[in-house]
Scaffold this motif. Structure first.
Motif, PDB file in Angstrom:
ATOM      1  N   ASN A 270     -44.595  72.867 -65.405  1.00 50.97           N
ATOM      2  CA  ASN A 270     -43.926  73.161 -66.675  1.00 50.97           C
ATOM      3  C   ASN A 270     -43.540  71.905 -67.442  1.00 50.97           C
ATOM      4  N   GLU A 271     -44.085  70.763 -67.034  1.00 48.32           N
ATOM      5  CA  GLU A 271     -43.801  69.506 -67.720  1.00 48.32           C
ATOM      6  C   GLU A 271     -44.784  69.300 -68.872  1.00 48.32           C
ATOM      7  N   THR A 272     -44.433  68.357 -69.744  1.00 47.12           N
ATOM      8  CA  THR A 272     -45.337  67.992 -70.846  1.00 47.12           C
ATOM      9  C   THR A 272     -45.647  66.502 -70.758  1.00 47.12           C
ATOM     10  N   TYR A 273     -46.907  66.180 -71.034  1.00 46.58           N
ATOM     11  CA  TYR A 273     -47.354  64.795 -70.927  1.00 46.58           C
ATOM     12  C   TYR A 273     -48.247  64.436 -72.111  1.00 46.58           C
ATOM     13  N   ASP A 274     -48.158  63.174 -72.523  1.00 50.04           N
ATOM     14  CA  ASP A 274     -49.070  62.675 -73.551  1.00 50.04           C
ATOM     15  C   ASP A 274     -50.459  62.428 -72.971  1.00 50.04           C
ATOM     16  N   PHE A 275     -50.476  61.838 -71.775  1.00 45.84           N
ATOM     17  CA  PHE A 275     -51.747  61.501 -71.118  1.00 45.84           C
ATOM     18  C   PHE A 275     -51.731  62.025 -69.685  1.00 45.84           C
ATOM     19  N   ILE A 276     -52.870  62.542 -69.260  1.00 49.23           N
ATOM     20  CA  ILE A 276     -53.062  62.901 -67.862  1.00 49.23           C
ATOM     21  C   ILE A 276     -54.180  62.021 -67.319  1.00 49.23           C
ATOM     22  N   VAL A 277     -53.876  61.251 -66.286  1.00 46.50           N
ATOM     23  CA  VAL A 277     -54.832  60.330 -65.669  1.00 46.50           C
ATOM     24  C   VAL A 277     -55.296  60.949 -64.355  1.00 46.50           C
ATOM     25  N   ILE A 278     -56.592  61.125 -64.208  1.00 47.47           N
ATOM     26  CA  ILE A 278     -57.160  61.754 -63.014  1.00 47.47           C
ATOM     27  C   ILE A 278     -57.703  60.673 -62.092  1.00 47.47           C
ATOM     28  N   GLY A 279     -57.008  60.434 -60.992  1.00 44.45           N
ATOM     29  CA  GLY A 279     -57.439  59.439 -60.021  1.00 44.45           C
ATOM     30  C   GLY A 279     -56.549  58.214 -60.023  1.00 44.45           C
ATOM     31  N   ALA A 280     -56.150  57.766 -58.822  1.00 46.24           N
ATOM     32  CA  ALA A 280     -55.242  56.625 -58.680  1.00 46.24           C
ATOM     33  C   ALA A 280     -55.944  55.402 -58.118  1.00 46.24           C
ATOM     34  N   GLY A 281     -57.242  55.269 -58.415  1.00 48.68           N
ATOM     35  CA  GLY A 281     -57.967  54.064 -58.027  1.00 48.68           C
ATOM     36  C   GLY A 281     -57.691  52.932 -58.989  1.00 48.68           C
ATOM     37  N   VAL A 282     -58.604  51.981 -59.067  1.00 49.45           N
ATOM     38  CA  VAL A 282     -58.402  50.811 -59.921  1.00 49.45           C
ATOM     39  C   VAL A 282     -58.231  51.220 -61.380  1.00 49.45           C
ATOM     40  N   GLY A 283     -59.187  51.991 -61.918  1.00 50.78           N
ATOM     41  CA  GLY A 283     -59.120  52.361 -63.323  1.00 50.78           C
ATOM     42  C   GLY A 283     -57.871  53.146 -63.655  1.00 50.78           C
ATOM     43  N   GLY A 284     -57.563  54.164 -62.858  1.00 57.61           N
ATOM     44  CA  GLY A 284     -56.410  54.997 -63.137  1.00 57.61           C
ATOM     45  C   GLY A 284     -55.101  54.260 -63.002  1.00 57.61           C
ATOM     46  N   SER A 285     -54.980  53.402 -61.998  1.00 52.73           N
ATOM     47  CA  SER A 285     -53.736  52.662 -61.782  1.00 52.73           C
ATOM     48  C   SER A 285     -53.457  51.709 -62.936  1.00 52.73           C
ATOM     49  N   VAL A 286     -54.499  51.006 -63.400  1.00 55.46           N
ATOM     50  CA  VAL A 286     -54.321  50.088 -64.519  1.00 55.46           C
ATOM     51  C   VAL A 286     -53.888  50.843 -65.768  1.00 55.46           C
ATOM     52  N   VAL A 287     -54.587  51.924 -66.082  1.00 54.31           N
ATOM     53  CA  VAL A 287     -54.282  52.673 -67.303  1.00 54.31           C
ATOM     54  C   VAL A 287     -52.885  53.280 -67.237  1.00 54.31           C
ATOM     55  N   ALA A 288     -52.518  53.838 -66.085  1.00 54.38           N
ATOM     56  CA  ALA A 288     -51.186  54.423 -65.959  1.00 54.38           C
ATOM     57  C   ALA A 288     -50.107  53.366 -66.157  1.00 54.38           C
ATOM     58  N   ASN A 289     -50.323  52.190 -65.599  1.00 56.01           N
ATOM     59  CA  ASN A 289     -49.355  51.107 -65.777  1.00 56.01           C
ATOM     60  C   ASN A 289     -49.245  50.700 -67.241  1.00 56.01           C
ATOM     61  N   ARG A 290     -50.371  50.454 -67.879  1.00 55.34           N
ATOM     62  CA  ARG A 290     -50.338  49.921 -69.249  1.00 55.34           C
ATOM     63  C   ARG A 290     -49.829  50.961 -70.253  1.00 55.34           C
ATOM     64  N   LEU A 291     -50.176  52.222 -70.054  1.00 48.73           N
ATOM     65  CA  LEU A 291     -49.694  53.246 -70.988  1.00 48.73           C
ATOM     66  C   LEU A 291     -48.193  53.474 -70.845  1.00 48.73           C
ATOM     67  N   THR A 292     -47.659  53.323 -69.634  1.00 49.01           N
ATOM     68  CA  THR A 292     -46.220  53.522 -69.464  1.00 49.01           C
ATOM     69  C   THR A 292     -45.418  52.288 -69.862  1.00 49.01           C
ATOM     70  N   GLU A 293     -46.086  51.228 -70.293  1.00 48.45           N
ATOM     71  CA  GLU A 293     -45.381  50.125 -70.952  1.00 48.45           C
ATOM     72  C   GLU A 293     -44.855  50.581 -72.318  1.00 48.45           C
ATOM     73  N   THR A 294     -45.453  51.641 -72.842  1.00 52.49           N
ATOM     74  CA  THR A 294     -45.019  52.237 -74.102  1.00 52.49           C
ATOM     75  C   THR A 294     -44.127  53.443 -73.793  1.00 52.49           C
ATOM     76  N   SER A 295     -43.787  54.197 -74.797  1.00 50.63           N
ATOM     77  CA  SER A 295     -42.960  55.392 -74.587  1.00 50.63           C
ATOM     78  C   SER A 295     -43.784  56.604 -74.183  1.00 50.63           C
ATOM     79  N   ALA A 296     -45.099  56.472 -74.071  1.00 49.58           N
ATOM     80  CA  ALA A 296     -45.959  57.601 -73.725  1.00 49.58           C
ATOM     81  C   ALA A 296     -45.612  58.139 -72.346  1.00 49.58           C
ATOM     82  N   ARG A 297     -45.646  59.451 -72.221  1.00 49.52           N
ATOM     83  CA  ARG A 297     -45.366  60.105 -70.940  1.00 49.52           C
ATOM     84  C   ARG A 297     -46.691  60.360 -70.234  1.00 49.52           C
ATOM     85  N   VAL A 298     -46.795  59.925 -68.977  1.00 47.35           N
ATOM     86  CA  VAL A 298     -48.062  59.915 -68.247  1.00 47.35           C
ATOM     87  C   VAL A 298     -47.909  60.648 -66.919  1.00 47.35           C
TER      88      VAL A 298
END
Length: 594
Positions: free
Chosen positions: A29-57
């Motif tokens: 029941n949560e709301t998110y701006d971005f949904i990242v599928i996978g916590a490997g290299v690509g996903g971990s980098v993107v999740a980190n950089r997007l949460t430097e902003t106010s975006a909810r991930v």
């Protein structure tokens, strides 16, 4: 030694920052701006950089928190693969026609950090000519070497080697990052091979010394960079390098042990279908949940998982999907059909030594002493990965093999055809270590293959592993290049530096005729476990994604992992994925004004 695990770091901070869930109901029941599928290299980098902003991930990872203590100790890391725990997807490839129809396991990380938590930690940025070729293929200057250098610097943080030896002449500080996320270092434990490898560069033509293979020109023999660092040197995975630093951010949620089963259409963006819906479940007999990202979905499930999820979602070759009962939503014929990987050929030699890996493997007391030394001082043989030196080499332009097929590197002088890896012990992924004898291994890896295989659905069920065919040495030119790489490995140890140390070849490494060499290659070759390019950026006439990583023909869905590179990099593939993920994060931020 007390090891601070990722789970400990995340859970300690979860009350004030990132939240970690194991039950998908907790995010339903949560709301998110971005949904990242996978916590490997690509996903971990993107999740980190997007949460430097106010975006909810929200990050969704199918696997577990971590693989245990062996994940952290550099030398033990490779023991995690293949197929020995819940942290692996337990894939097996289809029989390989060019390898005597053999099949073998195909390990991929199924845990936070993905395969960066299981790999051999060798950290290469490929070459100038490679990335310039990517830019040429995609018609996007943003993928040139010069454009990507800032992202290379941004990703890495160079740290001193464990033994604090003088590293002058072993790397070039001007082309090295010192303030990034991934800890990167040089070998911290000397072996008897080291002086001999270096002496050979001045004793034989064709093996020049390269002071820094991450400078853009990778050609030559040099010291290995590894994703290792710390007072007690440990693996630096994408989980420890990017997720832990983001664990104090309120706008990051991580859902583990939950598999994405498909993405789905949630409407239109102009004339394009909007794929911002994600379906996921904890297991085949568990409830299924749906969430919609308000901005976009980032698919970072890796070179096997990404095309599989696309095809389960009806995005792929319509005729192939119909054969397994999946309704086509977007017909993209190339999804999953451009897979590449690096074939690995281990070449072992008997050596005159008491200090190879076999000594500790056969002596439990010695092994305990090495572990105690590591735990108490952060020194000794366990601080490093499986090699101190590697070489990136080209087959001469005037070689007769180019009369049969074009050079896949287009003659790029900084772009290797093959790699040599020098290991102080017996390395053989499908061979048992002999009970007696001391060994060294010179591995030949083909790093610019032409062959392309596939990832295809085995059924319409997301819980069935896909069919995986890396097509090793399928093209004749690949076999000829591997033959040259084998000959080069054997030639390397003929230098005077190896006199009185090298005793002779092991097994079929004694091959001399082309027929004998052919059988050696076909019977022993396996993989470096570097699947790439299965959902590749194309040039308008082929491919799965655009040069800004969005899936062709749809809106709201982007790919950020190794599957998206149009051609496999001549490198151990961890570092190139960090590079494309760092650029991807900036592309995403710019597209949403973040």
């Amino acid at each position: 030694m007390v090891v601070l695990s990722l789970v400990g770091a995340l859970l300690t901070l979860s009350s004030v920052g990132a939240r970690v869930f194991t039950d998908p109901q907790q995010v339903a029941n949560e709301t998110y701006d971005f949904i990242v599928i996978g916590a490997g290299v690509g996903g971990s980098v993107v999740a980190n950089r997007l949460t430097e902003t106010s975006a909810r991930v929200l990050m969704i990872e199918a696997g577990v928190f971590q693989a245990g203590i062996n994940e952290d100790i550099p030398f033990f890391g490779p023991l995690l693969a293949p197929n020995v725990g819940p942290w692996d997807w337990n894939y097996t490839i289809v029989p390989q026609v060019a390898l005597n129809n053999r099949t073998f396991p195909y390990p991929r990380g199924r845990l936070l950090g993905g395969s960066s938590s299981l790999n051999y930690m060798v950290y290469n940025t490929a070459s100038r000519d490679y990335f310039d070729l990517v830019a040429n293929i995609t018609n996007d200057e943003g993928w040139t070497w010069d454009s990507l250098v800032p992202y290379m610097m941004k990703a890495q943080r160079f740290t001193p080697p464990a033994d604090r030896h003088n590293i002058s002449g072993e790397f070039i500080p001007a082309v090295t990052g010192f303030s990034g996320n991934v800890l990167v270092s040089l070998p911290g434990y000397a072996t008897e091979l080291d002086p001999r490898v270096l002496e050979t560069t001045s004793q034989l033509e064709g093996y020049p010394y390269n002071e820094d293979m991450n400078s853009g020109d990778q050609i030559g023999i040099g010291w290995v960079y590894s994703s290792i660092g710390g007072t007690i040197p440990k693996r630096s995975s994408s989980a420890s390098a990017y997720l832990i630093p983001a664990s104090d951010r309120y706008n990051l949620d991580v859902l583990i042990q939950t598999q994405v089963t498909k993405v789905f259409n949630t409407g239109l963006n102009g004339s394009q279908a909007l794929f911002t819906g994600v379906q996921f479940s904890a297991g085949p007999d568990q409830p299924v949940y749906n969430l919609t990202a308000s901005k976009e979905v980032i698919l970072s499930a890796g070179s096997i998982g990404t095309p599989q999820i696309l095809m389960l979602s009806g995005i792929g070759d319509a005729s192939d999907l119909a054969q397994v009962g999946v309704e086509s939503t977007v017909n993209i014929p190339d999804v999953g059909k451009t897979l590449q990987d690096h074939p690995l050929l281990p070449n072992q030699f008997f050596v005159n030594s008491n200090n190879t890996w076999e000594a500790a493997k056969r002596n439990a007391t010695l092994a305990e002493e090495q572990l105690a030394l590591y735990n108490s001082t952060g020194t000794g043989p366990l601080v490093d990965t499986v090699c101190n030196h590697i070489g990136w080499l080209r087959i001469p332009d005037n070689s007769s093999i180019w009369e049969t097929a074009p050079d896949p590197t287009f003659g790029g002088p900084t772009y290797a055809h093959y790699e040599l890896v020098f290991s102080n012990g017996f390395v053989g992924p499908i061979q048992a270590t002999p009970d007696e004898g001391a060994f060294m291994t010179v591995i030949s890896n083909l790093v610019s293959p032409v062959s392309r295989g596939f990832v295809k659905l085995n059924s319409s069920s997301p819980w069935d592993s896909p069919l995986i065919d890396p097509a090793f040495l399928k093209e004749d030119i690949d076999f000829l290049m591997m033959r040259e790489a084998f000959k080069s490995a054997v030639n390397f140890v003929t230098a005077p530096a190896w006199k009185d140390y090298l005793i002779g070849p092991f097994g079929t490494v004694n091959a001399t005729t082309d027929e004998e060499i052919e059988e050696h290659i076909r019977s022993i070759t396996t993989t470096v476990w570097h699947p790439m390019s299965s959902a590749a950026m194309g040039n308008g006439t082929w491919g799965t994604a655009s040069s800004n990583l969005t899936v062709l023909g749809v809106s709201g869905l982007r790919i950020v992992d190794g599957s998206v590179l149009p051609i496999i990099p001549p490198a151990h593939t961890e570092a190139p994925v960090y590079i494309i993920a760092e650029r991807a994060a900036d592309i995403i931020k710019a597209s949403w004004g973040l």
